[in-house]
Design an enzyme around this catalytic site. Structure first.
Site, PDB file in Angstrom:
ATOM      1  N   GLU A 335       5.491   4.402  -0.978  1.00 16.50           N
ATOM      2  CA  GLU A 335       5.984   4.183   0.377  1.00 16.50           C
ATOM      3  C   GLU A 335       5.714   2.743   0.798  1.00 16.50           C
ATOM      4  O   GLU A 335       4.577   2.265   0.694  1.00 16.50           O
ATOM      5  CB  GLU A 335       5.264   5.097   1.378  1.00 16.50           C
ATOM      6  CG  GLU A 335       5.522   6.568   1.214  1.00 16.50           C
ATOM      7  CD  GLU A 335       4.743   7.398   2.219  1.00 16.50           C
ATOM      8  OE1 GLU A 335       5.192   8.518   2.521  1.00 16.50           O
ATOM      9  OE2 GLU A 335       3.689   6.943   2.705  1.00 16.50           O
ATOM     10  N   CYS A 336       6.713   2.038   1.268  1.00 19.67           N
ATOM     11  CA  CYS A 336       6.579   0.740   1.926  1.00 19.67           C
ATOM     12  C   CYS A 336       5.783  -0.256   1.075  1.00 19.67           C
ATOM     13  O   CYS A 336       6.345  -0.882   0.183  1.00 19.67           O
ATOM     14  CB  CYS A 336       5.975   0.924   3.313  1.00 19.67           C
ATOM     15  SG  CYS A 336       6.277  -0.487   4.420  1.00 19.67           S
ATOM     16  N   GLY A 337       4.476  -0.401   1.311  1.00 23.26           N
ATOM     17  CA  GLY A 337       3.683  -1.305   0.490  1.00 23.26           C
ATOM     18  C   GLY A 337       3.735  -0.934  -0.976  1.00 23.26           C
ATOM     19  O   GLY A 337       3.712  -1.803  -1.849  1.00 23.26           O
ATOM     20  N   LEU A 339       6.336   0.417  -2.454  1.00 20.71           N
ATOM     21  CA  LEU A 339       7.622  -0.123  -2.902  1.00 20.71           C
ATOM     22  C   LEU A 339       7.506  -1.605  -3.202  1.00 20.71           C
ATOM     23  O   LEU A 339       7.999  -2.095  -4.234  1.00 20.71           O
ATOM     24  CB  LEU A 339       8.682   0.121  -1.818  1.00 20.71           C
ATOM     25  CG  LEU A 339       9.963  -0.721  -1.905  1.00 20.71           C
ATOM     26  CD1 LEU A 339      10.780  -0.341  -3.127  1.00 20.71           C
ATOM     27  CD2 LEU A 339      10.805  -0.561  -0.639  1.00 20.71           C
ATOM     28  N   SER A 436      10.447   3.905  -1.450  1.00 20.47           N
ATOM     29  CA  SER A 436      11.213   3.779  -0.215  1.00 20.47           C
ATOM     30  C   SER A 436      10.357   3.107   0.847  1.00 20.47           C
ATOM     31  O   SER A 436       9.131   3.114   0.775  1.00 20.47           O
ATOM     32  CB  SER A 436      11.662   5.163   0.264  1.00 20.47           C
ATOM     33  OG  SER A 436      12.080   5.142   1.609  1.00 20.47           O
TER      34      SER A 436
END
Length: 465
Positions: A335-337, A339, A436
């Site tokens: 998730e986020c970081g 990714l 994502s």
């Protein structure tokens, strides 16, 4: 049914920046000297719960009435408060701010009513006197069903100022439970994603918490605060699903990245994984030289990889270990970081480019504008966390941009635009890697944790065979 009658308070404010995070943390620390305090945070915030945890010694839980079904919010609250003497719930933004401008969905007010909790308002009165009474009255009367029971005046300039704002608020029938003086240095330092987390600078954080607790003891009437907290009613919820009873051989080990660079997690996600049959083991991508042994999956959460990109790049043994696990098709959820570290590189705020794993095509570049908000996504293909056609609510909050992605590959998520039929693609599924920008609370869809654990179990069995 399970239930709780634990005394509780929701600490709310007219807006962000009023001082409710500092006050809530100070209250938690002061009360924890004699009582068992359970902390909660309204909404999708990751940073405030780290301060709650540091102040109370117990993991703080997020209660989000938009992302999660209401029965799951109550279930989480009732379960977490078992054995606690008092629960303190820090609000999000302003008291009535949430998903939209016309309803209370996702707001602190909605949560307070759901868990039958009295509300204490924190008012920043540094530039007002009698107006404090008008604001308090307006917030109380805006929703007659909300139980606003008291006010704490923050950033008071003098004894006379404290007397005036107290008179103004109490003239509208609300008790003032204390007046905190202005203290310029007593605040959590901010950065581009909000505040510094409590795990980054332990000595400074401990000094901040101690000072906040000292001010609470000196200026807040804790006896009257307890009287308000005891006004809380009963909350009932369905029993928590029991953890799966299975032989040790059927459980799997899931490695979770956790350090200064990767620290944006909902604590409940770990509990959902454990209940689904996973043993959660933590590792530091910055410091450890290898992944934990005998793992069957990896969870790379969000955080600040751009601030620690040099350390991540220099830890070649860990980067190689992550790359090798992905090469072996081990299930990875990012998730986020997470990714960001899977892309080819991260360009930080100084313009320095740091090479990353390169598992995901493209690069992440820090920008000066934030992309944030609630998101509802539907899976367009089978993924490691959900099969195709499943919907789940989450949250997005980042300053980085993913550039040079491979747009020819179908995205695993379709994101639904708020109050519109428009959608856009999000994320990437490559092999057994799902990455994502969307942060998910596993309680938003009860199939997430069991599906991911089953994917890990299937992979482990294929490797053993």
């Amino acid at each position: 049914m399970i239930q709780t009658t634990v005394p509780r308070l929701v600490i709310a404010a007219p807006s962000s920046g009023s001082g409710k995070s500092t006050l809530t943390t100070g209250l938690m620390a002061a009360l924890s000297e004699e009582y068992t305090v359970q902390g909660f945070k309204a909404g999708p915030d990751y940073i405030d719960p780290t301060y709650h945890t540091a102040a109370t010694g117990h993991p703080s839980h997020n209660l989000d009435t938009w992302m999660l079904p209401h029965d799951r919010v109550k279930q989480s609250f009732v379960s977490a408060t078992q054995g606690a003497d008092i629960a303190l719930i820090e609000g999000v933004m302003g008291l009535y701010d949430g998903y939209d401008a016309l309803t209370e969905r996702g707001s602190t007010a909605e949560l307070a009513k759901l868990i039958n909790a009295p509300v204490v308002l924190v008012l920043d009165v540094r530039a007002m006197a009698r107006s404090a009474g008008a604001i308090a009255q307006g917030l109380r009367d805006f929703d007659p069903d909300l139980n606003v029971c008291g006010v704490i005046c923050n950033r008071v300039g003098s004894g006379t100022h404290a007397q005036w704002v107290t008179q103004a608020v109490e003239s509208v029938g609300l008790p003032v439970l204390g007046c905190l003086p202005r203290e310029a240095e007593l605040h959590i330092p901010e950065r581009h994603l909000g505040l510094h987390t409590a795990i980054e600078r332990e000595a400074e954080v401990r000094a901040f918490i101690n000072r906040a607790a000292e001010l609470v003891r000196q200026y807040i009437d804790l006896e009257r605060l307890w009287d308000v907290a005891r006004q809380a009613g009963t909350v009932q919820a369905a029993p928590v699903e029991p953890a799966q009873r299975m032989h040790d051989a059927n459980r799997v080990r899931v490695a979770v990245a956790y350090d200064e660079a990767f620290c944006f997690y909902y604590h409940a996600n770990f509990e959902y994984l454990r209940a689904a049959g996973a043993d959660v083991v933590f590792f530091s991508p910055m410091r450890d030289t290898a992944l934990p042994p005998d793992i069957a999956g990896v969870y790379l959460g969000g955080g600040y990889p751009e601030l620690y990109a040099a350390q991540l790049t220099q830890n070649t043994s860990m980067m190689n270990a992550l790359g090798a696990a992905i090469q072996q098709n081990m299930p990875v959820y990012a998730e986020c970081g997470g990714l960001m570290v899977l892309t080819e590189s991260i360009t930080d705020t100084d313009g320095t480019r740091h090479e990353m794993l390169g598992v995901v095509p493209g690069h992440t570049v820090m920008r000066d504008r934030v992309r944030l908000g609630y998101r509802e996504v539907t899976t367009t293909q089978d993924t490691v966390i959900l099969p195709a056609g499943e919907s789940v609510r989450g949250h997005e909050f980042h300053y980085s941009e993913w550039v040079g992605r491979d747009d020819t590959q179908p995205a695993p998520y379709t994101v639904h635009r708020r109050n519109s039929e428009d959608t856009w693609p999000e994320g990437i599924m490559r092999g057994n890697v799902l990455a994502s920008y969307i942060h998910l609370h596993f309680g938003a869809n009860p199939r997430i944790a069991p599906h991911f654990v089953e994917q890990c179990r299937t992979w482990q069995q294929s490797v053993v065979v």
